[in-house]
Design an enzyme around this catalytic site. Structure first.
Site, short mmCIF file in Angstrom:
data_model
loop_
_atom_site.label_atom_id
_atom_site.label_comp_id
_atom_site.label_asym_id
_atom_site.label_seq_id
_atom_site.Cartn_x
_atom_site.Cartn_y
_atom_site.Cartn_z
N CYS A 158 0.90 -0.87 0.36
CA CYS A 158 -0.08 0.05 0.03
C CYS A 158 0.91 1.38 0.05
CB CYS A 158 -1.19 -0.25 1.31
SG CYS A 158 -2.44 0.91 1.07
N HIS A 217 -4.24 -5.37 0.36
CA HIS A 217 -3.70 -5.65 1.52
C HIS A 217 -3.07 -7.58 1.44
CE1 HIS A 217 -3.41 -2.21 4.14
NE2 HIS A 217 -4.40 -1.62 2.68
N GLU A 229 -2.06 -9.31 3.48
CA GLU A 229 -2.74 -9.68 5.31
C GLU A 229 -4.11 -9.67 5.66
OE1 GLU A 229 -3.21 -5.47 5.54
OE2 GLU A 229 -2.00 -6.58 4.43
#
Length: 358
Positions: free
Chosen positions: A247, A332, A334
């Site tokens: 990001c 993302h 995660e």
């Protein structure tokens, strides 16, 4: 209590206030997720923003502290159609209204969030102001909105001193531009010791810790404002230390290597964004939260190549650098909350560092 949300284009939305009855200025953005509001509220990338939820009812499962991405919420204001009066979840620690009150975050409900979202899609992200009470001065609100400058929030959300996590055999230096906790959990679960460094840490301090790899986190604001961070990342790149960027970190690394970034009309925010990996032609569903992207036309082909693109607007979603030691993604992996389709990217990072995987 009555509440009013006023946008810089003059559109106004009247509703009921909840959370802390506090007037705030913010940048108004929308998120298309159907769930995951705990993670959203505590994501540091939302610092300075008032978030509109497109899903109509929010709060039905309350707040679970274990799901938080930071120690407290970072959003400036929370804007929803309907707040659930019941928090039904065996893991619930507190209801949404109580959580916002305890953290002094204002909210507004009972407005047409579909109309508001259409407005943001057509006119783009805008500044706005949320005010409480039966009598509000709209002219004064307009003056304050016009004078409001959206702050660069990286220095605001980063930690002040290094902090260690885990006790693994692989050492990862995490540069904190506003990191989500699940980035740390994704690394420690794979056998890493993570040292979280402040955003403006000099490269010499990072190098002195002798890390096996460097992780660049997400974060809020305009990446071009992070002049000092970009200068230090040039040295990270030149060092040849394996580096994985997510990001904001993805944007900063690209800027350090001569590319440019630009602001999207209304950003990518949600847990349902399709992204295509160009080498495999495979599409993944990803979690995203960003208002800026790397400009594909400014990427030096001798330095990096585009690895992922957005299936919605074809913008850059990932870069592989030609030195073979650095890669980055805009989304993302995660993904808390969101799909875990791209968690394998942490395994790729582990391979680069010569470590294990889950």
């Amino acid at each position: 209590m009555k509440a009013l949300l006023l946008l810089e284009n003059g559109m106004a939305f009247e509703g009921q206030g909840f959370g802390e009855p506090r007037d705030v200025l913010c940048e108004v953005v929308f998120n298309s997720a159907m769930c995951g509001y705990t993670e959203l509220l505590t994501d540091p990338s939302y610092a300075g923003q008032g978030v509109v939820m497109t899903y109509p009812m929010i709060g039905n499962y309350g707040i679970c502290y274990e799901d938080a991405e930071a120690g407290h919420p970072w959003v400036e204001a929370f804007i929803v159609h309907s707040v659930s009066g019941i928090a039904s979840n065996f893991r619930c620690d507190i209801d949404l209204d109580g959580y916002l009150k305890s953290n002094r975050i204002p909210g507004i409900s009972g407005i047409d969030t579909r109309a508001l979202t259409r407005c943001l899609r057509e006119s783009g992200t805008m500044r706005g102001m949320l005010c409480f009470g039966d009598q509000v001065d709209r002219d004064e609100m307009k003056r304050k909105i016009a004078a409001h400058v959206v702050p660069n929030g990286v220095s605001q959300v980063s930690i002040r001193k290094p902090r260690d996590y885990g006790n693994g055999s692989v050492k990862v230096a995490l540069l904190d531009y506003g990191t989500k906790e699940n980035i740390i959990r994704s690394l420690t679960r794979r056998g890493c010791t993570v040292r979280r460094f402040p955003n403006d840490t000099p490269f010499e301090e990072i190098k002195a810790w002798n890390p096996d790899g460097v992780m660049l986190s997400n974060g809020p604001g305009d990446p071009q404002a992070c002049v000092k961070e970009i200068a230090e990342l040039k040295r990270v790149y030149e060092s040849g230390i394996p580096t994985f960027a997510i990001c904001m970190g993805h944007q900063l690394m690209a800027l350090s290597q001569g590319a440019n970034t630009y602001k999207l009309k209304y950003g990518h925010r949600g847990i349902n964004h399709p992204v295509k990996e160009l080498k495999s032609n495979r599409v993944y569903i990803t979690s995203q939260n960003h208002g800026y992207v790397v400009d594909a036309g400014t990427i030096d082909s001798s330095v990096a190549e585009v690895s992922y693109i957005s299936m919605n607007d074809r913008s850059v979603e990932g870069l592989d650098y030609k030195n073979g030691r650095v890669f980055s993604v805009q989304f993302h992996p995660e993904a808390c909350s969101g799909p875990l389709d791209t968690g394998f990217l942490f395994d790729r990072f582990m391979d680069l560092m010569g470590g294990g995987r889950v």
